[in-house]
Design an enzyme around this catalytic site. Structure first.
Site, PDB file in Angstrom:
ATOM      1  N   HIS A 128       9.141   0.904   3.212  1.00  0.00           N
ATOM      2  CA  HIS A 128      10.248   0.928   4.171  1.00  0.00           C
ATOM      3  C   HIS A 128      11.055  -0.361   3.996  1.00  0.00           C
ATOM      4  CE1 HIS A 128       7.720  -1.888   6.343  1.00  0.00           C
ATOM      5  NE2 HIS A 128       6.749  -0.987   6.375  1.00  0.00           N
ATOM      6  N   GLU A 129      12.069  -0.539   4.836  1.00  0.00           N
ATOM      7  CA  GLU A 129      12.973  -1.689   4.674  1.00  0.00           C
ATOM      8  C   GLU A 129      12.239  -3.038   4.734  1.00  0.00           C
ATOM      9  OE1 GLU A 129      16.191  -2.122   3.821  1.00  0.00           O
ATOM     10  OE2 GLU A 129      16.195   0.006   3.344  1.00  0.00           O
ATOM     11  N   HIS A 147       9.376  -3.670   3.291  1.00  0.00           N
ATOM     12  CA  HIS A 147       9.023  -3.912   1.889  1.00  0.00           C
ATOM     13  C   HIS A 147      10.286  -4.231   1.080  1.00  0.00           C
ATOM     14  CE1 HIS A 147       5.694  -1.130   3.194  1.00  0.00           C
ATOM     15  NE2 HIS A 147       5.002  -2.128   2.704  1.00  0.00           N
ATOM     16  N   MET A 202       0.845  -1.198   0.000  1.00  0.00           N
ATOM     17  CA  MET A 202       0.000   0.000   0.000  1.00  0.00           C
ATOM     18  C   MET A 202       0.882   1.249   0.000  1.00  0.00           C
ATOM     19  SD  MET A 202      -3.405  -0.909   2.135  1.00  0.00           S
ATOM     20  CE  MET A 202      -2.735  -0.650   3.752  1.00  0.00           C
ATOM     21  N   GLY A 203       2.129   1.098  -0.445  1.00  0.00           N
ATOM     22  CA  GLY A 203       3.035   2.250  -0.475  1.00  0.00           C
ATOM     23  C   GLY A 203       3.587   2.557   0.899  1.00  0.00           C
TER      24      GLY A 203
HETATM   25  O1  PAF Z   1      -0.037  -5.632   3.725  1.00  0.00           O
HETATM   26  C1  PAF Z   1      -0.449  -4.748   2.945  1.00  0.00           C
HETATM   27  O2  PAF Z   1       0.250  -3.791   2.626  1.00  0.00           O
HETATM   28  C2  PAF Z   1      -1.862  -4.860   2.387  1.00  0.00           C
HETATM   29  O3  PAF Z   1      -2.737  -5.409   3.319  1.00  0.00           O
HETATM   30  C3  PAF Z   1      -1.933  -5.618   1.057  1.00  0.00           C
HETATM   31  C4  PAF Z   1      -1.512  -7.065   1.215  1.00  0.00           C
HETATM   32  C5  PAF Z   1      -1.034  -4.934   0.026  1.00  0.00           C
HETATM   33  C6  PAF Z   1      -3.372  -5.600   0.522  1.00  0.00           C
HETATM   34  O4  PAF Z   1      -3.826  -4.303   0.312  1.00  0.00           O
END
Ligand code: PAF
Length: 283
Positions: free
Chosen positions: A35-36, A38, A31-32
Protein backbone atom coordinates in the site's frame (compact mmCIF):
# COMPACT_ATOMS: atom_id res chain seq x y z
CA UNK A 1 9.98 -4.49 -15.46
CA UNK A 2 11.29 -5.33 -11.98
CA UNK A 3 13.54 -8.41 -12.04
CA UNK A 4 12.01 -11.25 -10.01
CA UNK A 5 14.39 -13.29 -7.89
CA UNK A 6 13.08 -16.52 -6.39
CA UNK A 7 16.16 -18.16 -4.90
CA UNK A 8 18.90 -17.07 -2.52
CA UNK A 9 21.64 -18.20 -4.93
CA UNK A 10 20.12 -16.15 -7.78
CA UNK A 11 19.79 -13.14 -5.48
CA UNK A 12 23.39 -13.29 -4.22
CA UNK A 13 24.66 -13.49 -7.80
CA UNK A 14 22.45 -10.59 -8.88
CA UNK A 15 23.51 -8.36 -5.96
CA UNK A 16 27.19 -9.12 -6.63
CA UNK A 17 26.67 -7.97 -10.25
CA UNK A 18 24.94 -4.76 -9.09
CA UNK A 19 27.80 -4.10 -6.65
CA UNK A 20 30.20 -4.47 -9.61
CA UNK A 21 28.50 -1.41 -11.13
CA UNK A 22 29.23 0.51 -7.89
CA UNK A 23 25.56 1.30 -7.33
CA UNK A 24 24.32 2.00 -3.79
CA UNK A 25 21.61 -0.52 -2.92
CA UNK A 26 18.42 0.36 -1.05
CA UNK A 27 16.45 -2.52 0.48
CA UNK A 28 12.72 -2.45 1.26
CA UNK A 29 11.70 -5.59 3.18
CA UNK A 30 7.92 -6.28 3.06
CA UNK A 31 5.40 -9.04 3.51
CA UNK A 32 3.48 -7.94 0.42
CA UNK A 33 -0.12 -6.63 0.41
CA UNK A 34 1.57 -3.40 -0.60
CA UNK A 35 0.00 0.00 0.00
CA UNK A 36 1.05 3.66 -0.05
CA UNK A 37 2.98 3.14 3.21
CA UNK A 38 5.27 0.74 1.35
CA UNK A 39 5.21 3.17 -1.56
CA UNK A 40 6.76 5.82 0.72
CA UNK A 41 9.57 3.40 1.64
CA UNK A 42 10.19 2.61 -2.03
CA UNK A 43 10.09 6.26 -3.07
CA UNK A 44 12.64 7.17 -0.40
CA UNK A 45 14.85 4.20 -1.34
CA UNK A 46 14.62 5.28 -5.00
CA UNK A 47 15.71 8.85 -4.11
CA UNK A 48 18.70 7.74 -2.06
CA UNK A 49 20.12 4.76 -4.00
CA UNK A 50 21.18 3.76 -7.49
CA UNK A 51 19.46 0.37 -7.18
CA UNK A 52 16.34 -0.63 -5.21
CA UNK A 53 15.45 -4.15 -4.12
CA UNK A 54 12.17 -5.02 -2.38
CA UNK A 55 11.50 -8.33 -0.67
CA UNK A 56 8.09 -9.98 -0.47
CA UNK A 57 7.87 -12.81 2.04
CA UNK A 58 5.07 -13.54 4.49
CA UNK A 59 7.32 -14.73 7.28
CA UNK A 60 5.61 -17.53 9.23
CA UNK A 61 7.88 -17.27 12.29
CA UNK A 62 6.72 -13.78 13.26
CA UNK A 63 3.01 -14.65 13.50
CA UNK A 64 1.83 -15.51 16.99
CA UNK A 65 -1.57 -16.70 15.73
CA UNK A 66 -2.03 -19.27 12.95
CA UNK A 67 -5.28 -17.64 11.73
CA UNK A 68 -3.53 -14.26 11.28
CA UNK A 69 -0.85 -15.96 9.15
CA UNK A 70 -3.46 -17.80 7.07
CA UNK A 71 -5.61 -14.68 6.55
CA UNK A 72 -2.66 -12.40 5.72
CA UNK A 73 -3.48 -10.98 2.23
CA UNK A 74 -1.33 -12.46 -0.57
CA UNK A 75 -1.43 -11.33 -4.21
CA UNK A 76 2.02 -11.49 -5.79
CA UNK A 77 1.00 -10.23 -9.25
CA UNK A 78 -0.59 -7.09 -7.81
CA UNK A 79 2.44 -6.55 -5.54
CA UNK A 80 4.87 -6.93 -8.45
CA UNK A 81 2.90 -4.37 -10.47
CA UNK A 82 3.06 -2.05 -7.43
CA UNK A 83 6.86 -2.46 -7.18
CA UNK A 84 7.14 -1.73 -10.87
CA UNK A 85 5.12 1.48 -10.44
CA UNK A 86 7.49 2.69 -7.71
CA UNK A 87 10.62 2.03 -9.77
CA UNK A 88 11.84 -1.01 -7.82
CA UNK A 89 14.63 -2.66 -9.82
CA UNK A 90 14.41 -6.17 -8.38
CA UNK A 91 12.07 -8.12 -6.10
CA UNK A 92 13.21 -11.05 -3.99
CA UNK A 93 10.11 -13.21 -3.46
CA UNK A 94 11.19 -16.58 -2.04
CA UNK A 95 8.87 -19.33 -0.83
CA UNK A 96 8.97 -20.65 2.74
CA UNK A 97 11.13 -23.68 1.78
CA UNK A 98 13.78 -21.38 0.32
CA UNK A 99 13.96 -19.31 3.53
CA UNK A 100 13.52 -22.19 5.98
CA UNK A 101 14.72 -25.39 4.25
CA UNK A 102 14.85 -27.26 7.57
CA UNK A 103 13.94 -26.70 11.20
CA UNK A 104 16.04 -23.62 12.17
CA UNK A 105 17.97 -23.96 15.42
CA UNK A 106 19.26 -20.40 15.38
CA UNK A 107 17.29 -17.23 16.08
CA UNK A 108 17.99 -13.60 16.88
CA UNK A 109 16.43 -12.17 20.05
CA UNK A 110 16.76 -8.51 21.04
CA UNK A 111 16.34 -8.75 24.81
CA UNK A 112 14.39 -6.12 26.75
CA UNK A 113 13.00 -4.24 23.77
CA UNK A 114 11.20 -7.38 22.56
CA UNK A 115 9.30 -8.24 25.70
CA UNK A 116 7.05 -5.21 26.26
CA UNK A 117 3.95 -3.96 24.39
CA UNK A 118 3.92 -5.78 21.00
CA UNK A 119 6.32 -8.35 22.46
CA UNK A 120 4.06 -8.99 25.44
CA UNK A 121 0.87 -9.35 23.43
CA UNK A 122 2.50 -11.20 20.52
CA UNK A 123 4.95 -13.64 22.15
CA UNK A 124 7.80 -14.61 19.83
CA UNK A 125 6.87 -11.93 17.28
CA UNK A 126 10.06 -9.88 17.52
CA UNK A 127 12.28 -12.97 17.60
CA UNK A 128 10.67 -13.91 14.25
CA UNK A 129 11.10 -10.38 12.88
CA UNK A 130 14.73 -9.94 14.02
CA UNK A 131 15.65 -13.37 12.65
CA UNK A 132 14.09 -12.91 9.21
CA UNK A 133 15.50 -9.38 8.87
CA UNK A 134 18.99 -10.64 9.83
CA UNK A 135 18.62 -13.39 7.20
CA UNK A 136 17.51 -10.85 4.57
CA UNK A 137 20.43 -8.57 5.47
CA UNK A 138 22.81 -11.53 4.95
CA UNK A 139 21.26 -12.47 1.62
CA UNK A 140 21.00 -8.86 0.41
CA UNK A 141 23.91 -6.82 1.78
CA UNK A 142 22.38 -3.42 0.96
CA UNK A 143 23.72 0.02 1.86
CA UNK A 144 20.43 1.20 3.36
CA UNK A 145 17.24 -0.54 4.52
CA UNK A 146 13.90 1.23 4.89
CA UNK A 147 11.31 0.60 7.62
CA UNK A 148 8.10 2.46 8.53
CA UNK A 149 7.60 4.31 11.81
CA UNK A 150 4.09 2.85 11.97
CA UNK A 151 5.83 -0.23 13.44
CA UNK A 152 7.95 1.92 15.74
CA UNK A 153 8.87 -0.85 18.16
CA UNK A 154 9.84 -3.16 15.28
CA UNK A 155 12.02 -0.36 13.91
CA UNK A 156 13.74 0.02 17.32
CA UNK A 157 14.30 -3.76 17.52
CA UNK A 158 15.85 -3.81 14.03
CA UNK A 159 18.04 -0.75 14.75
CA UNK A 160 19.36 -2.38 17.94
CA UNK A 161 19.87 -5.76 16.23
CA UNK A 162 21.84 -4.13 13.38
CA UNK A 163 23.95 -2.11 15.84
CA UNK A 164 24.63 -5.03 18.20
CA UNK A 165 25.58 -7.40 15.37
CA UNK A 166 27.68 -4.77 13.51
CA UNK A 167 25.60 -5.13 10.37
CA UNK A 168 26.91 -2.45 7.98
CA UNK A 169 23.49 -1.38 6.69
CA UNK A 170 22.04 2.04 7.55
CA UNK A 171 18.50 1.67 8.88
CA UNK A 172 16.34 4.49 7.52
CA UNK A 173 13.06 5.25 9.38
CA UNK A 174 10.22 6.55 7.19
CA UNK A 175 7.22 8.44 8.69
CA UNK A 176 3.80 6.76 8.85
CA UNK A 177 1.53 7.28 5.85
CA UNK A 178 -2.12 7.90 6.73
CA UNK A 179 -5.45 7.75 4.95
CA UNK A 180 -7.14 11.18 4.58
CA UNK A 181 -9.15 10.44 7.77
CA UNK A 182 -5.96 9.71 9.76
CA UNK A 183 -6.04 5.89 9.82
CA UNK A 184 -2.47 4.61 9.54
CA UNK A 185 -2.04 2.55 6.36
CA UNK A 186 -1.72 -1.16 7.06
CA UNK A 187 -2.19 -4.36 5.09
CA UNK A 188 -4.63 -5.47 7.79
CA UNK A 189 -7.01 -2.52 7.08
CA UNK A 190 -8.32 -4.56 4.12
CA UNK A 191 -9.90 -6.93 6.62
CA UNK A 192 -12.01 -4.25 8.39
CA UNK A 193 -15.76 -4.34 7.70
CA UNK A 194 -17.20 -1.07 6.29
CA UNK A 195 -18.55 -0.19 9.78
CA UNK A 196 -15.20 -0.93 11.43
CA UNK A 197 -13.37 1.06 8.76
CA UNK A 198 -15.54 4.07 9.64
CA UNK A 199 -14.64 4.02 13.32
CA UNK A 200 -10.99 2.89 12.96
CA UNK A 201 -9.60 6.49 12.64
CA UNK A 202 -10.74 7.13 16.25
CA UNK A 203 -7.53 5.36 17.28
CA UNK A 204 -5.53 8.12 15.59
CA UNK A 205 -7.80 10.74 17.19
CA UNK A 206 -7.06 9.30 20.64
CA UNK A 207 -3.33 9.57 19.90
CA UNK A 208 -3.86 13.15 18.68
CA UNK A 209 -5.60 13.97 21.98
CA UNK A 210 -2.52 12.68 23.81
CA UNK A 211 -0.32 14.76 21.49
CA UNK A 212 -2.47 17.85 22.15
CA UNK A 213 -2.23 17.47 25.94
CA UNK A 214 1.52 16.86 25.90
CA UNK A 215 2.04 19.70 23.41
CA UNK A 216 0.14 22.00 25.80
CA UNK A 217 2.59 21.18 28.57
CA UNK A 218 0.96 18.22 30.38
CA UNK A 219 3.79 16.34 32.09
CA UNK A 220 1.73 13.57 33.70
CA UNK A 221 1.82 10.44 31.52
CA UNK A 222 -1.01 8.92 33.54
CA UNK A 223 -3.33 11.91 32.88
CA UNK A 224 -2.47 11.78 29.15
CA UNK A 225 -3.08 8.03 29.06
CA UNK A 226 -6.43 8.26 30.87
CA UNK A 227 -7.63 11.04 28.53
CA UNK A 228 -6.76 9.02 25.41
CA UNK A 229 -8.29 5.86 26.87
CA UNK A 230 -11.48 7.78 27.79
CA UNK A 231 -11.84 8.79 24.13
CA UNK A 232 -11.47 5.21 22.97
CA UNK A 233 -13.92 4.01 25.66
CA UNK A 234 -16.67 6.09 23.97
CA UNK A 235 -16.60 3.46 21.19
CA UNK A 236 -17.27 0.09 22.82
CA UNK A 237 -16.22 -1.74 19.62
CA UNK A 238 -12.58 -1.01 20.52
CA UNK A 239 -10.86 -3.56 22.73
CA UNK A 240 -7.68 -1.87 23.93
CA UNK A 241 -4.59 -4.04 24.45
CA UNK A 242 -2.33 -1.20 25.45
CA UNK A 243 -2.03 2.56 25.23
CA UNK A 244 1.13 3.96 26.79
CA UNK A 245 3.48 6.92 26.83
CA UNK A 246 6.96 5.46 26.36
CA UNK A 247 10.60 6.38 25.92
CA UNK A 248 11.16 6.39 22.11
CA UNK A 249 14.38 4.34 22.36
CA UNK A 250 13.62 1.78 25.10
CA UNK A 251 9.81 1.60 24.89
CA UNK A 252 9.71 1.70 28.71
CA UNK A 253 6.85 3.76 30.22
CA UNK A 254 7.80 7.30 31.24
CA UNK A 255 6.50 9.27 34.21
CA UNK A 256 6.71 12.28 34.22
CA UNK A 257 7.03 13.35 30.58
CA UNK A 258 10.14 15.52 30.29
CA UNK A 259 11.17 15.41 26.64
CA UNK A 260 10.56 13.38 23.51
CA UNK A 261 8.20 10.41 23.98
CA UNK A 262 6.13 8.11 21.80
CA UNK A 263 2.45 7.46 22.46
CA UNK A 264 1.84 3.87 21.34
CA UNK A 265 -1.37 1.86 21.15
CA UNK A 266 -2.79 -1.47 20.02
CA UNK A 267 -6.53 -2.16 19.80
CA UNK A 268 -8.80 -4.82 18.39
CA UNK A 269 -11.68 -3.88 16.16
CA UNK A 270 -13.69 -7.03 15.48
CA UNK A 271 -11.20 -9.56 14.11
CA UNK A 272 -8.55 -7.01 13.22
CA UNK A 273 -5.73 -5.81 15.43
CA UNK A 274 -4.62 -2.23 14.75
CA UNK A 275 -1.46 -0.55 16.02
CA UNK A 276 -0.48 3.09 15.77
CA UNK A 277 1.79 5.62 17.47
CA UNK A 278 2.80 9.28 17.46
CA UNK A 279 6.12 10.85 18.37
CA UNK A 280 5.50 13.80 20.72
CA UNK A 281 7.61 16.30 22.67
CA UNK A 282 6.54 18.23 25.75
CA UNK A 283 7.03 22.01 25.68
O1 PAF B 1 7.09 -4.95 8.62
C1 PAF B 1 7.03 -5.99 7.92
O2 PAF B 1 6.41 -6.03 6.87
C2 PAF B 1 7.75 -7.24 8.41
O3 PAF B 1 7.72 -7.34 9.80
C3 PAF B 1 9.19 -7.36 7.89
C4 PAF B 1 10.07 -6.23 8.41
C5 PAF B 1 9.19 -7.34 6.36
C6 PAF B 1 9.81 -8.68 8.35
O4 PAF B 1 9.09 -9.78 7.89
Amino acid sequence: MSIILRTIAQTREHIAAVRGHRLAIGLVPTMGALHEGHGALMRRAREENGYVVATIFVNPTQFDRADDFQKYPRDLDTDLAFCERFGVDAVFAPDAKEMYPGEPLTSVAVAGLSTRLEGEFRPGHFRGVATIVAKLFNILPADRAYFGEKDAQQLAVIQKMAADLNIPITIVPVPTVREPDGLAMSSRNQRLTPDERQIAPLLYQALCEAERLIGNGMHSASVVRQAALALLAQTPAFRVEYLEVVDPATFQPVEPINGAVRVVAAVWLGEVRLIDNLPVSVR
